[in-house]
Design a protein around this motif. Structure first.
Motif, mmCIF file in Angstrom:
data_model
loop_
_atom_site.group_PDB
_atom_site.id
_atom_site.type_symbol
_atom_site.label_atom_id
_atom_site.label_comp_id
_atom_site.label_asym_id
_atom_site.label_seq_id
_atom_site.Cartn_x
_atom_site.Cartn_y
_atom_site.Cartn_z
ATOM 1 N N SER A 72 17.149 12.422 1.768
ATOM 2 C CA SER A 72 15.686 12.475 1.766
ATOM 3 C C SER A 72 15.128 11.364 2.643
ATOM 4 O O SER A 72 15.624 10.235 2.622
ATOM 5 N N ILE A 73 14.069 11.687 3.386
ATOM 6 C CA ILE A 73 13.470 10.658 4.241
ATOM 7 C C ILE A 73 12.382 9.895 3.494
ATOM 8 O O ILE A 73 11.836 8.921 4.011
ATOM 9 N N ILE A 74 12.038 10.365 2.293
ATOM 10 C CA ILE A 74 11.148 9.597 1.416
ATOM 11 C C ILE A 74 11.881 9.365 0.097
ATOM 12 O O ILE A 74 12.859 10.048 -0.214
ATOM 13 N N ARG A 75 11.414 8.436 -0.687
ATOM 14 C CA ARG A 75 12.075 8.059 -1.924
ATOM 15 C C ARG A 75 11.189 8.368 -3.129
ATOM 16 O O ARG A 75 9.987 8.620 -2.989
ATOM 17 N N GLU A 76 11.798 8.312 -4.316
ATOM 18 C CA GLU A 76 11.035 8.614 -5.515
ATOM 19 C C GLU A 76 9.874 7.644 -5.706
ATOM 20 O O GLU A 76 8.827 8.013 -6.240
ATOM 21 N N ARG A 77 10.035 6.411 -5.239
ATOM 22 C CA ARG A 77 8.930 5.449 -5.359
ATOM 23 C C ARG A 77 7.707 5.926 -4.577
ATOM 24 O O ARG A 77 6.566 5.636 -4.944
ATOM 25 N N ASP A 78 7.937 6.662 -3.488
ATOM 26 C CA ASP A 78 6.814 7.205 -2.720
ATOM 27 C C ASP A 78 6.075 8.270 -3.525
ATOM 28 O O ASP A 78 4.854 8.413 -3.395
ATOM 29 N N PHE A 79 6.841 9.025 -4.332
ATOM 30 C CA PHE A 79 6.229 10.046 -5.197
ATOM 31 C C PHE A 79 5.247 9.385 -6.159
ATOM 32 O O PHE A 79 4.115 9.849 -6.340
ATOM 33 N N TRP A 80 5.674 8.290 -6.787
ATOM 34 C CA TRP A 80 4.827 7.630 -7.787
ATOM 35 C C TRP A 80 3.682 6.846 -7.153
ATOM 36 O O TRP A 80 2.651 6.622 -7.789
ATOM 37 N N LYS A 81 3.826 6.462 -5.894
ATOM 38 C CA LYS A 81 2.753 5.723 -5.221
ATOM 39 C C LYS A 81 1.647 6.644 -4.718
ATOM 40 O O LYS A 81 0.535 6.198 -4.458
ATOM 41 N N THR A 82 1.956 7.933 -4.580
ATOM 42 C CA THR A 82 0.967 8.894 -4.081
ATOM 43 C C THR A 82 0.375 9.687 -5.233
ATOM 44 O O THR A 82 0.981 9.813 -6.295
ATOM 45 N N VAL A 83 -0.805 10.259 -4.982
ATOM 46 C CA VAL A 83 -1.527 10.971 -6.041
ATOM 47 C C VAL A 83 -1.279 12.472 -5.993
ATOM 48 O O VAL A 83 -1.190 13.130 -7.022
ATOM 49 N N THR A 84 -1.162 13.015 -4.788
ATOM 50 C CA THR A 84 -0.991 14.459 -4.638
ATOM 51 C C THR A 84 0.193 14.770 -3.727
ATOM 52 O O THR A 84 0.648 13.918 -2.953
ATOM 53 N N ASP A 85 0.660 16.007 -3.798
ATOM 54 C CA ASP A 85 1.727 16.455 -2.901
ATOM 55 C C ASP A 85 1.253 16.440 -1.454
ATOM 56 O O ASP A 85 2.041 16.180 -0.537
ATOM 57 N N GLU A 86 -0.024 16.738 -1.241
ATOM 58 C CA GLU A 86 -0.569 16.725 0.117
ATOM 59 C C GLU A 86 -0.464 15.330 0.721
ATOM 60 O O GLU A 86 -0.073 15.166 1.886
ATOM 61 N N GLU A 87 -0.783 14.321 -0.076
ATOM 62 C CA GLU A 87 -0.682 12.938 0.388
ATOM 63 C C GLU A 87 0.774 12.563 0.660
ATOM 64 O O GLU A 87 1.090 11.908 1.667
ATOM 65 N N LEU A 88 1.667 12.994 -0.224
ATOM 66 C CA LEU A 88 3.085 12.690 -0.047
ATOM 67 C C LEU A 88 3.654 13.435 1.155
ATOM 68 O O LEU A 88 4.502 12.908 1.888
ATOM 69 N N GLU A 89 3.182 14.648 1.374
ATOM 70 C CA GLU A 89 3.642 15.437 2.516
ATOM 71 C C GLU A 89 3.224 14.771 3.832
ATOM 72 O O GLU A 89 4.000 14.734 4.788
ATOM 73 N N LYS A 90 1.995 14.234 3.861
ATOM 74 C CA LYS A 90 1.544 13.514 5.053
ATOM 75 C C LYS A 90 2.407 12.280 5.294
ATOM 76 O O LYS A 90 2.754 11.971 6.437
ATOM 77 N N LEU A 91 2.742 11.587 4.202
ATOM 78 C CA LEU A 91 3.616 10.415 4.322
ATOM 79 C C LEU A 91 4.976 10.835 4.859
ATOM 80 O O LEU A 91 5.541 10.166 5.748
ATOM 81 N N GLU A 92 5.504 11.932 4.337
ATOM 82 C CA GLU A 92 6.804 12.437 4.790
ATOM 83 C C GLU A 92 6.757 12.796 6.271
ATOM 84 O O GLU A 92 7.680 12.480 7.032
ATOM 85 N N GLN A 93 5.668 13.438 6.689
ATOM 86 C CA GLN A 93 5.527 13.814 8.096
ATOM 87 C C GLN A 93 5.448 12.574 8.986
ATOM 88 O O GLN A 93 6.035 12.540 10.075
ATOM 89 N N ASN A 94 4.727 11.565 8.504
ATOM 90 C CA ASN A 94 4.610 10.331 9.280
ATOM 91 C C ASN A 94 5.962 9.628 9.416
ATOM 92 O O ASN A 94 6.316 9.123 10.489
ATOM 93 N N VAL A 95 6.714 9.591 8.316
ATOM 94 C CA VAL A 95 8.047 8.981 8.352
ATOM 95 C C VAL A 95 8.956 9.759 9.303
ATOM 96 O O VAL A 95 9.702 9.174 10.101
ATOM 97 N N PHE A 96 8.863 11.087 9.226
ATOM 98 C CA PHE A 96 9.687 11.937 10.098
ATOM 99 C C PHE A 96 9.298 11.719 11.565
ATOM 100 O O PHE A 96 10.170 11.648 12.443
ATOM 101 N N GLU A 97 8.006 11.618 11.821
ATOM 102 C CA GLU A 97 7.537 11.370 13.184
ATOM 103 C C GLU A 97 8.054 10.029 13.697
ATOM 104 O O GLU A 97 8.459 9.904 14.862
ATOM 105 N N ASP A 98 8.037 9.023 12.837
ATOM 106 C CA ASP A 98 8.548 7.704 13.223
ATOM 107 C C ASP A 98 10.039 7.767 13.536
ATOM 108 O O ASP A 98 10.518 7.135 14.490
ATOM 109 N N LEU A 99 10.773 8.525 12.729
ATOM 110 C CA LEU A 99 12.214 8.676 12.963
ATOM 111 C C LEU A 99 12.476 9.415 14.272
ATOM 112 O O LEU A 99 13.413 9.077 15.017
ATOM 113 N N ILE A 100 11.642 10.418 14.554
ATOM 114 C CA ILE A 100 11.790 11.163 15.810
ATOM 115 C C ILE A 100 11.554 10.233 16.993
ATOM 116 O O ILE A 100 12.332 10.213 17.959
#
Length: 480
Positions: A72-100
């Motif tokens: 996983s490119i995000i961790r469970e701590r990111d799940f608890w730090k975010t309020v919605t799946d949409e917010e977590l999905e944006k974080l995941e996309q940003n992390v993925f973009e950074d990795l790219i």
């Protein structure tokens, strides 16, 4: 907000959610708005509460994020730090973009010989069908109590009829009693719709999902786009420089006086720039060609293996979905039978309409078949008739009650139909009728009232001497 279900009862439809601050929230099954999964302990969820009462959950559904492993490119701590799946999905996309971006920068595509996978085919398939696998496993755990699984494709149209009859007749029972079954059944039915199946078309999944999740493949594609952009800029620069060189040469064809050396110096500078641009163009074209070959090689290397494994997994999933649907509808039918046979309103109403079958889907199918003209059956009704005939041959046990006491016949019939869902109970009260019936029909059990006016021993002897019932079990019943 995000949370986890820490307690849930399928019987009551009531559960408890805990959030990141360890605060507990009660929720009820009618607040569950997710057809993809059912509530269960340890399920990660996204939920909302009433603005006026912060403890009152008004909306809850499963989170699309359930497991966070080493891939996983995000961790469970990111799940608890975010309020919605949409917010977590944006974080995941940003992390993925950074990795790219990082991979693009750090990879020398003129040195590497191939693009490796960031997630294996087997792992991808496991993740891809994770939701389906979980609900199938949950479905197959439902009790069927040893009964043959019903075929949902044939009997599903009688499910609503049976359930509606139960909740209409027995007011103490509501559809909420069966909410867990119905949620599972609804999800499984979605999984066999043409729309869902079209989304699982192998080539579509490979091109749109598998490849898009491959970090190194996506990075190489991004690099290729950048190289093409750079090539376009270089091509434009070369055209501009060529034009400048052309116009300077024309200018130099005429005497320039004391400015000629300055013009020639400028020409030399532009020629050097042109040469550099041409070298850059050669380098970029070589890089472009190399990346295109590696991308094509990646697809060629993994496409065939993916198609084989994904097709196999998909077919297995669809087969398991069918078995799960059969299990759920059978378990639900058992539940309706148990509740129906324990209900006084059902006993008082239902058994006035039919006398042989217990309260279950089978009874409603049989009622429907009786209304049909066997010479004018539709294809579906012909299939239904064949199915139910074969089901009865394999499973049903026929019982004959012989007594002149209506109350006794009714009592024994309900007792028997409450014991075994696949009993078919017929009752008669005259010896002459008994002799005709046992001469023409086979019964598994024949119960004869000892208080009949006729000699019960003689009746047993008559039945055993008949070719149809010589192996039947005869029971002499005496009222205590």
């Amino acid at each position: 907000m995000h949370g986890r279900i820490v307690q849930y009862s399928h019987a009551t439809g009531i559960g408890i959610i805990i959030n990141a601050h360890k605060k507990l929230f009660d929720f009820k099954v009618f607040n569950w708005h997710d057809k993809t999964r059912i509530p269960e302990i340890n399920l990660l969820v996204e939920f909302r509460v009433d603005d006026e009462n912060n403890n009152n959950v008004i909306y809850v559904r499963s989170s699309k994020y359930q497991e966070f492993d080493k891939d996983s490119i995000i961790r469970e701590r990111d799940f608890w730090k975010t309020v919605t799946d949409e917010e977590l999905e944006k974080l995941e996309q940003n992390v993925f973009e950074d990795l790219i971006a990082k991979t693009c920068k750090e990879t020398d595509y003129l040195i590497v010989n191939n693009i490796k996978t960031s997630i294996s085919i087997d792992k991808f398939i496991q993740y891809h069908f994770e939701s389906e696998t979980k609900i199938i496993k949950h479905s197959l755990k439902l009790p069927v109590d040893g009964y043959e699984l019903l075929d949902y494709r044939i009997v599903t149209r009688f499910l609503t009829r049976t359930l509606d009859s139960l909740v209409y007749t027995e007011k103490r029972i509501t559809k909420d009693t069966f909410s867990s079954y119905l949620q599972i059944y609804s999800k499984l039915q979605y999984l066999i719709t043409p729309f869902y199946k079209s989304q699982q078309e192998t080539k579509k999944v490979f091109n749109e999902v598998f490849l898009s999740q491959q970090l190194y493949f996506v990075s190489a594609k991004r690099k290729l786009v950048n190289v093409k952009d750079d090539l376009l800029k270089v091509d434009n620069k070369i055209r501009t420089l060529k034009s400048q060189i052309y116009h300077i040469n024309i200018k130099l064809s005429a005497p320039q006086g004391k400015n000629e050396q300055e013009i020639r110096d400028k020409l030399d500078k532009i020629n050097n720039q042109y040469k550099e641009m041409c070298e850059t163009q050669i380098h970029l074209n070589k890089l472009k060609e190399r990346i295109e070959k590696m991308l094509a090689l990646f697809i060629q290397t993994y496409e065939k293996d993916f198609f084989i494994k994904f097709d196999k997994a998909r077919e297995q999933i669809f087969e398991h979905i069918k078995n799960a649907l059969n299990t759920v509808i059978t378990s639900l039918d058992n539940k309706m039978w148990q509740l129906g046979m324990a209900s006084e309103p059902i006993k008082n109403h239902f058994f006035k309409l039919q006398s042989s079958y217990p309260f279950c889907i089978l009874a409603f199918i049989q009622q429907y078949i009786k209304t049909l003209d066997v010479n004018k059956l539709s294809d579906n009704d012909r299939l239904l008739n064949i199915y139910i005939t074969r089901y009865k041959e394999r499973n049903t046990k026929k019982v004959l009650i012989v007594s002149s006491k209506d109350r006794l016949k009714s009592h024994l019939k309900i007792q028997l139909l409450s014991m075994y869902k696949d009993f078919i109970v017929t009752s008669i009260d005259k010896k002459m009728e008994y002799e005709i019936v046992v001469t023409n029909q086979k019964f598994d059990y024949i119960i004869i009232d000892m208080e009949l006016n006729n000699d019960p021993i003689e009746m047993v002897s008559f039945g055993k001497n008949n070719k149809y019932n010589k192996f039947s079990k005869f029971i002499l019943y005496q009222t205590m």
